[in-house]
Design a protein around this motif. Structure first.
Motif, PDB file in Angstrom:
ATOM      1  N   LYS A  55       0.825  -1.213   0.000  1.00  9.21           N
ATOM      2  CA  LYS A  55       0.000   0.000   0.000  1.00  9.21           C
ATOM      3  C   LYS A  55       0.862   1.267   0.000  1.00  9.21           C
ATOM      4  O   LYS A  55       0.670   2.166  -0.813  1.00  9.21           O
ATOM      5  CB  LYS A  55      -0.956   0.003   1.210  1.00  9.21           C
ATOM      6  N   SER A  56       1.816   1.331   0.941  1.00 11.23           N
ATOM      7  CA  SER A  56       2.654   2.536   1.018  1.00 11.23           C
ATOM      8  C   SER A  56       3.515   2.671  -0.231  1.00 11.23           C
ATOM      9  O   SER A  56       3.783   3.790  -0.692  1.00 11.23           O
ATOM     10  CB  SER A  56       3.545   2.504   2.267  1.00 11.23           C
ATOM     11  N   SER A  57       3.948   1.542  -0.780  1.00 12.59           N
ATOM     12  CA  SER A  57       4.752   1.593  -2.013  1.00 12.59           C
ATOM     13  C   SER A  57       3.960   2.258  -3.129  1.00 12.59           C
ATOM     14  O   SER A  57       4.490   3.105  -3.864  1.00 12.59           O
ATOM     15  CB  SER A  57       5.169   0.183  -2.427  1.00 12.59           C
ATOM     16  N   PRO A  91       1.645  11.074   5.233  1.00 12.35           N
ATOM     17  CA  PRO A  91       2.408   9.825   5.321  1.00 12.35           C
ATOM     18  C   PRO A  91       1.979   8.937   6.477  1.00 12.35           C
ATOM     19  O   PRO A  91       1.378   9.404   7.445  1.00 12.35           O
ATOM     20  CB  PRO A  91       3.848  10.307   5.515  1.00 12.35           C
ATOM     21  N   GLU A  92       2.294   7.658   6.323  1.00 13.83           N
ATOM     22  CA  GLU A  92       2.062   6.705   7.410  1.00 13.83           C
ATOM     23  C   GLU A  92       2.842   7.173   8.639  1.00 13.83           C
ATOM     24  O   GLU A  92       3.967   7.646   8.526  1.00 13.83           O
ATOM     25  CB  GLU A  92       2.567   5.328   6.943  1.00 13.83           C
ATOM     26  N   GLY A  93       2.234   7.057   9.804  1.00 12.37           N
ATOM     27  CA  GLY A  93       2.920   7.459  11.033  1.00 12.37           C
ATOM     28  C   GLY A  93       2.985   8.969  11.218  1.00 12.37           C
ATOM     29  O   GLY A  93       3.828   9.475  11.954  1.00 12.37           O
ATOM     30  N   LEU A 143      -4.045   9.457   1.884  1.00 10.30           N
ATOM     31  CA  LEU A 143      -3.989   9.221   3.330  1.00 10.30           C
ATOM     32  C   LEU A 143      -3.485   7.802   3.577  1.00 10.30           C
ATOM     33  O   LEU A 143      -4.159   6.825   3.235  1.00 10.30           O
ATOM     34  CB  LEU A 143      -5.382   9.376   3.931  1.00 10.30           C
ATOM     35  N   ASP A 144      -2.292   7.700   4.194  1.00  9.28           N
ATOM     36  CA  ASP A 144      -1.683   6.391   4.406  1.00  9.28           C
ATOM     37  C   ASP A 144      -1.953   5.918   5.835  1.00  9.28           C
ATOM     38  O   ASP A 144      -1.301   6.354   6.767  1.00  9.28           O
ATOM     39  CB  ASP A 144      -0.176   6.462   4.126  1.00  9.28           C
ATOM     40  N   GLU A 145      -2.932   5.049   5.979  1.00 10.07           N
ATOM     41  CA  GLU A 145      -3.295   4.436   7.257  1.00 10.07           C
ATOM     42  C   GLU A 145      -3.455   5.424   8.407  1.00 10.07           C
ATOM     43  O   GLU A 145      -2.807   5.300   9.439  1.00 10.07           O
ATOM     44  CB  GLU A 145      -2.230   3.401   7.653  1.00 10.07           C
ATOM     45  N   PRO A 146      -4.336   6.401   8.228  1.00  7.48           N
ATOM     46  CA  PRO A 146      -4.512   7.396   9.296  1.00  7.48           C
ATOM     47  C   PRO A 146      -5.019   6.796  10.602  1.00  7.48           C
ATOM     48  O   PRO A 146      -4.792   7.377  11.666  1.00  7.48           O
ATOM     49  CB  PRO A 146      -5.533   8.376   8.702  1.00  7.48           C
TER      50      PRO A 146
HETATM   51 MG   LIG Z   1       2.238   1.021   4.732  1.00  9.13          MG
END
Ligand SMILES: [Mg+2]
Ligand SMILES: Nc1ncnc2c1ncn2[C@@H]1O[C@H](COP(=O)(O)OP(=O)(O)O)[C@@H](O)[C@H]1O
Length: 238
Positions: A44-46, A86-88, A162-165
């Motif tokens: 997903k993040s990729s 970004p994630e995190g 939105l990466d895994e909010p």
């Molecule tokens: Mg990810």
């Protein structure tokens, strides 16, 4: 078919020769709310990093607003209006709420527009309005997520990634975040959300893609995916 605002065509992503994403094609039309669900490590993040230019696809094309963007740099892509949360979260811990938001506005020259964006952020996230001078590090996880989304809003985005909010948020903050993302979409923003929390992703978005081991397994309207037996078993714990 309506013209897509964002389109990925057969995208492959490799890290040192190891393929992490294989043949992903997806499209997001303007004002749409689309989700990509998938387990940890699915890619997903990729996919997001390829859209925002942080990794270059080994193969395939990425188009935004009628322009091919997969050869552009991250600042150029951001300049086109694609802004990633970004994630995190990755907020600046030692900057204040207001300073963090100003960072998001660094490409804006129009003072009136900046003031308007501040108002929009503070309307959507009253918790930030209450503490403009608090340092990022002093905020709760949920408030840091709001700040990260607010920072993206300050850039006048055409589309927000939105990466895994919801990662690491308590159920109460997840519910609050869900309402805020719905409101953001209702205000006219185009959103692409990746989530391990499939139930949340599908309850918010209109359309979803299922990413498994770097490949798309399924796609459909959120209602279709919520009723899909495989999706139920693998992602919804039914
Ligand atoms: Mg990810
Ligand atoms: N910078 C990197 N270098 C090498 N491998 C990576 C890198 N980033 C991600 N990967 C690998 O690519 C795969 C997909 O990761 P990622 O896109 O982070 O998945 P997700 O966001 O769905 O958890 C995983 O196997 C991960 O280990």
């Amino acid at each position: 078919m309506t013209e897509a605002l964002l389109e990925l065509k057969d995208v492959y992503i490799s890290y040192l020769g190891v393929e992490a994403v294989r043949g992903v094609s997806l499209r997001v039309t303007e004002r749409d709310f689309v989700t990509v669900i998938g387990a940890n490590g699915a890619g997903k993040s990729s996919v997001f990093n390829a859209i925002s230019g942080l990794v270059k696809p080994a193969k395939g094309e990425i188009w935004f607003n009628g322009e091919r963007i997969d050869r552009l740099t991250p600042p150029q892509i951001a300049g086109r209006g694609v802004i990633q949360v970004p994630e995190g979260r990755k907020i600046f811990p030692l900057l204040t709420v207001k300073e963090n938001l100003m960072v998001g506005a660094f490409m804006q020259r129009d003072k009136k527009k900046i003031a308007e964006n501040f108002e929009n952020v503070y309307r959507l996230f009253p918790a930030l309005k209450e503490r403009p001078t608090a340092k990022g590090i002093r905020l709760s996880g949920g408030q840091q997520q709001m700040l990260a989304i607010g920072r993206a809003m300050m850039a006048n985005p055409k589309m927000i990634l939105l990466d895994e909010p919801s990662l690491g948020l308590s159920p109460i903050f997840c519910q609050q975040l869900s309402r805020q993302l719905k409101a953001l979409h209702n205000e006219g923003k185009t959103l692409l959300l990746v989530e391990q929390n499939a139930r949340m992703g599908l309850s918010l978005a209109n359309y979803g893609y299922v990413l498994e081991n770097g490949e798309l397994r399924k796609e459909g309207t959120s209602a279709q995916l919520l009723n899909d037996d495989e999706v139920k078993r693998a992602y919804l714990g039914v």
